[in-house]
Design an enzyme around this catalytic site. Structure first.
Site, PDB file in Angstrom:
ATOM      1  N   LYS A  92      61.214  50.815  36.234  1.00 31.69           N
ATOM      2  CA  LYS A  92      59.749  50.758  36.362  1.00 31.69           C
ATOM      3  C   LYS A  92      59.148  49.669  35.496  1.00 31.69           C
ATOM      4  O   LYS A  92      58.272  48.914  35.930  1.00 31.69           O
ATOM      5  CB  LYS A  92      59.131  52.108  35.961  1.00 31.69           C
ATOM      6  CG  LYS A  92      59.513  53.264  36.828  1.00 31.69           C
ATOM      7  CD  LYS A  92      58.817  54.544  36.396  1.00 31.69           C
ATOM      8  CE  LYS A  92      59.090  54.870  34.939  1.00 31.69           C
ATOM      9  NZ  LYS A  92      60.529  55.050  34.653  1.00 31.69           N
ATOM     10  N   ASP A 104      60.039  60.992  34.952  1.00 33.22           N
ATOM     11  CA  ASP A 104      59.709  62.002  35.948  1.00 33.22           C
ATOM     12  C   ASP A 104      58.376  62.660  35.605  1.00 33.22           C
ATOM     13  O   ASP A 104      57.930  62.654  34.468  1.00 33.22           O
ATOM     14  CB  ASP A 104      60.803  63.080  35.978  1.00 33.22           C
ATOM     15  CG  ASP A 104      62.184  62.487  36.210  1.00 33.22           C
ATOM     16  OD1 ASP A 104      62.356  61.839  37.243  1.00 33.22           O
ATOM     17  OD2 ASP A 104      63.059  62.668  35.334  1.00 33.22           O
ATOM     18  N   LYS A 159      58.714  55.038  24.444  1.00 31.32           N
ATOM     19  CA  LYS A 159      59.588  53.918  24.052  1.00 31.32           C
ATOM     20  C   LYS A 159      58.778  52.649  23.815  1.00 31.32           C
ATOM     21  O   LYS A 159      59.278  51.692  23.212  1.00 31.32           O
ATOM     22  CB  LYS A 159      60.628  53.643  25.148  1.00 31.32           C
ATOM     23  CG  LYS A 159      61.592  54.796  25.404  1.00 31.32           C
ATOM     24  CD  LYS A 159      62.788  54.351  26.225  1.00 31.32           C
ATOM     25  CE  LYS A 159      62.414  53.711  27.549  1.00 31.32           C
ATOM     26  NZ  LYS A 159      61.791  54.684  28.479  1.00 31.32           N
ATOM     27  N   LYS A 165      62.027  57.604  38.410  1.00 36.27           N
ATOM     28  CA  LYS A 165      62.944  58.242  37.472  1.00 36.27           C
ATOM     29  C   LYS A 165      63.121  57.376  36.220  1.00 36.27           C
ATOM     30  O   LYS A 165      63.062  56.147  36.278  1.00 36.27           O
ATOM     31  CB  LYS A 165      64.300  58.435  38.158  1.00 36.27           C
ATOM     32  CG  LYS A 165      65.412  58.978  37.266  1.00 36.27           C
ATOM     33  CD  LYS A 165      66.699  59.096  38.048  1.00 36.27           C
ATOM     34  CE  LYS A 165      67.861  59.486  37.126  1.00 36.27           C
ATOM     35  NZ  LYS A 165      68.180  58.414  36.167  1.00 36.27           N
TER      36      LYS A 165
END
Length: 781
Positions: free
Chosen positions: A14, A127, A40, A9
């Protein structure tokens, strides 16, 4: 070389996990490449001490392919980790998934596969929301997939979705490495994640606690593993690195994806144990089953409809391929109609352009592509421009409302009409035609008063109307009634004709059809236009009733009466001329797609034909079938109506009936019939259609049973390509003259026939056409 994908998510950790894992693997001696797959572009931030890094997508926008170099986009970070960032569009614009696809394609072309490395790690955007984001989990990119989650339900929901996504890419080999628990200090967090892990049959590989050391390391511009190598988190990342190395060495098993069903997820959220392994099943339609697609998309339908306003500038907002196909829609229909309607007049249109959206536009948005063409058209003095969107701007979310506002502010007085057809995202051609026509109807000036004795014909495509002589006959009838001009709304008209069409006193639908009725209804409701109650008439009786109604409605009873008298005379002359031939002949009629066969039945009965059977074919357009409950006919009581469910059933019934002629059985595929079969002609408007149909049937019925390659006897009867004839004798002088007339070149069969004629022998192997040609050359002898 092992390829690892880290999913989870958005905001679950991550990037933190990926960069710490890459650094730790590098410290253990592995050559590592980390690819950040997030707009990003902060995946490798703490591996390169917060340095500014050129993203792949920014690079390809500014650098031509011939000048691209892998070193320009790949930095070497802490521990020697090679770092690449995909980048992406601005938030809310373009398609990040498309950007990931482009990134992978670009770095492959730039030689990433030639770089020596032991492990490639993909840190993937949040996701799994589209195919582009799912690229790193495909078989050719990911050997092992780790899923990062916490005890929060949405994090677990996303983790389960990732497992569902993996099902779409096949399970030729197990590829799920397990779950990484990145704690958020949720109550009973370990227990919640364990229940999920047990339910999907995966191990929790590592359990990473929350720690202030992460924040402190970020302040230093480093990973926690580099800044605090002796910390608990660094130790855990070491365990994770060892797990990756074990997978790379083949000593660690991987797992199949077993995502939870929706019911199991609900049980998990309710605190219940998941006793059965995840039993989510992909529906058959996602597993390669062929489904019927859209024959023609909404964008093409919209361009087809709007393009028939000859001088309306249309901009197709989409790729060049879409623009090319859609801009030729009119040409295709024109060429098709040429084969069936010799009176078709070619119309050259040059009012369609395309933004030719490139791959860059698909990623970053197509606003500038569209504004460039809008400005070019507006600078020419155009004050009304239509934009039709295709799939691509629909999928990436181009804000056309913003473009409209921007363009109209930049060019005061400009009216930018946007048709958000969005390709097949909206539907098929019919939906697109309706969208375009509704937009065009808005142009009609509702302030105009109906004063001109002119007619607006209303149709959504005019394909049937333009067939054969329909247009000619309709114009002739309207002219007899005193209407000076016919405007087709919308076909082959100019923009001003549409705007001013309310001034025309008569508004008539071509058909009583849902689409046409919807269009006419919009004109009545939105623009206050009076729509005549009856559509264009078909055949004799319908035309008489139609003309009489027109006379009453528009105060021209006298003229209408005179027209009716002439119609009766013309029809009576035709019936009297043909009745002696048709009297007593028998016919079977098979209902057609358009239905409304009364005009054909009428003219057959008036000519003395006995209609034995009327077959109501229950098959419907689109493949469905069922009783034709809507079947109506004013001759219902005089016909032997028989409902049939398939063509073979009709074929057997007709052959048993053995009529002199069959109307409307083209689809059956007759063989060996003794009757003649007639198509149901699309030339159906006005009484002229009835007269023409009698002429057509009489001509065909009296034509020779066998004419060259054609035979009314059907394909089961012999169709000799040769004919025998009485002996014909030619002199050598005649033969030489024939050869000279043909320039010395003739078919071998004809040359052999001439030699037979010279000897006066019976002709073998010569076709009737060839024989007729020889006789004409010799003066008929």
């Amino acid at each position: 070389m092992l390829q690892v994908a880290v999913y989870g998510k958005g905001g679950i950790g991550k990037s933190t996990t990926s960069s710490n894992l890459s650094y730790t693997l590098a410290k253990k001696g592995a050559k590592v490449l980390q690819v950040g797959c997030d707009p990003k572009h902060d995946s490798t931030k703490y591996l390169i001490s917060g340095m500014e890094q050129t993203t792949v997508l920014d690079y390809i926008r500014s650098t031509p392919p011939s000048q691209r170099n892998l070193e320009d986009i790949m930095l070497t970070g802490s521990g020697g980790v090679m770092c690449i960032e995909a980048g992406g569009p601005e938030p809310g614009i373009g398609c990040a998934g498309r950007g990931i696809l482009t990134t992978f394609d670009t770095i492959e072309k730039m030689g990433i596969n030639d770089i020596e490395k032991d492990i490639t790690l993909y840190d993937v955007l949040g996701d799994v929301v589209c195919g582009g984001v799912a690229v790193p989990m495909r078989n050719e990119y990911a050997d092992a997939v780790y899923i990062v989650t916490s005890g929060e339900f949405m994090a677990i929901y996303a983790a389960n979705n990732i497992l569902r996504g993996l099902l779409n890419f096949g399970t030729a080999r197990p590829r799920v490495a397990g779950i990484i628990l990145n704690r958020r200090n949720v109550e009973n967090e370990r227990e919640i994640v364990e229940r999920f892990a047990d339910g999907v049959g995966l191990p929790i590989v590592v359990d990473i606690p929350r720690s202030g050391e992460f924040i402190e390391a970020e302040r230093l511009g480093k990973t926690v593993s580099e800044a605090f190598p002796d910390s608990v988190p660094a130790s855990i990342y070491g365990q994770l690195a060892n797990d990756v190395l074990a997978i790379s060495g083949g000593s660690r098993k991987l797992y199949e994806p077993h995502p939870l069903s929706d019911a199991q997820l609900n049980d998990l959220a309710a605190g219940k144990a998941i006793d059965v392994l995840g039993n989510f099943k992909r529906e058959a339609c996602h597993c390669g089953k062929v489904r019927r697609g859209t024959g023609s998309c909404a964008s093409r339908g919209a361009v087809f409809a709007a393009g028939r306003v000859n001088d309306l500038p249309i901009i197709i907002h989409g790729p060049a391929s879409c623009g090319y196909v859609m801009s030729h829609t009119q040409d295709v229909h024109f060429l098709t109609e040429m084969g069936t309607n010799p009176s078709t007049v070619g119309i050259l249109r040059n009012n369609i352009q395309s933004t030719r959206m490139s791959n860059d536009s698909s990623i970053f948005g197509g606003h500038e592509d569209l504004m460039r063409i809008i400005r070019a058209e507006a600078d020419k003095g155009r004050r009304t421009i239509m934009v039709v969107t295709t799939c691509v701007p629909g999928m990436i979310g181009d804000n056309l409302d913003l473009i409209k506002k921007r363009a109209e502010e930049e060019y005061p007085g400009l009216n930018l009409v946007v048709v958000k057809a969005d390709g097949n995202l909206t539907g098929g051609s019919e939906e697109g035609r309706l969208m375009a026509m509704q937009a065009i109807i808005e142009f009609i000036d509702e302030s105009r008063e109906p004063v001109d004795m002119e007619c607006n014909l209303i149709d959504d495509n005019f394909i049937v109307y333009s067939s054969g002589r329909n247009s000619e006959w309709t114009n002739r009838l309207l002219k007899d009634l005193g209407f000076t001009k016919v405007h087709k709304i919308i076909d082959n008209v100019f923009f001003d004709e549409v705007v001013e069409c309310k001034k025309n006193i008569l508004n008539v639908r071509t058909f009583d059809d849902p689409t046409v009725n919807g269009m006419a209804g919009a004109m009545a409701e939105k623009k206050g236009m009076m729509i005549f109650s009856k559509p264009l008439p078909k055949g004799y009786s319908d035309t008489l009733a139609w003309v009489e109604e027109i006379g009453k409605e528009y105060g021209i009873e006298g003229r209408a009466q005179a027209v009716c008298e002439e119609i009766r005379r013309q029809y009576a002359d035709a019936v009297n001329r043909h009745r002696p031939f048709f009297e007593g002949k028998t016919a079977d009629v098979i209902s057609g797609i358009l239905g409304d066969d009364d005009w054909i039945i009428e003219v057959l009965l008036d000519a003395g034909v006995q209609i034995r059977n009327y077959y109501v074919f229950r098959m419907r357009m689109g493949g469905g079938s069922g009783p034709r409950e809507d079947f109506e006919s004013r001759y219902k009581d005089r016909l032997n109506v028989r409902e049939m469910s398939n063509p073979m059933e009709i074929k057997a019934a007709v052959q048993e009936s053995d009529p002199d002629m069959v109307i409307g059985g083209v689809m059956i595929g007759w063989h060996g019939q003794q009757f003649k079969e007639f198509s149901r002609d699309y030339q159906c408007f006005t009484h002229y259609a009835s007269i023409e149909y009698l002429d057509y049937m009489h001509t065909m019925m009296t034509s020779a049973p066998t004419m060259g390659w054609r035979s009314w006897k059907g394909e089961d009867e012999p169709r000799p390509d040769a004919a025998r004839a009485e002996p014909v004798k030619l002199t050598q002088q005649q033969i030489d003259a024939i050869k000279a007339m043909m320039g010395g070149r003739m078919p071998p069969k004809m040359e052999a026939a001439l030699e037979q004629m010279k000897e006066g022998r019976t002709l073998d192997g010569i076709t009737p056409v060839m024989l007729q040609m020889i006789r004409s050359m010799t003066g008929g002898h």
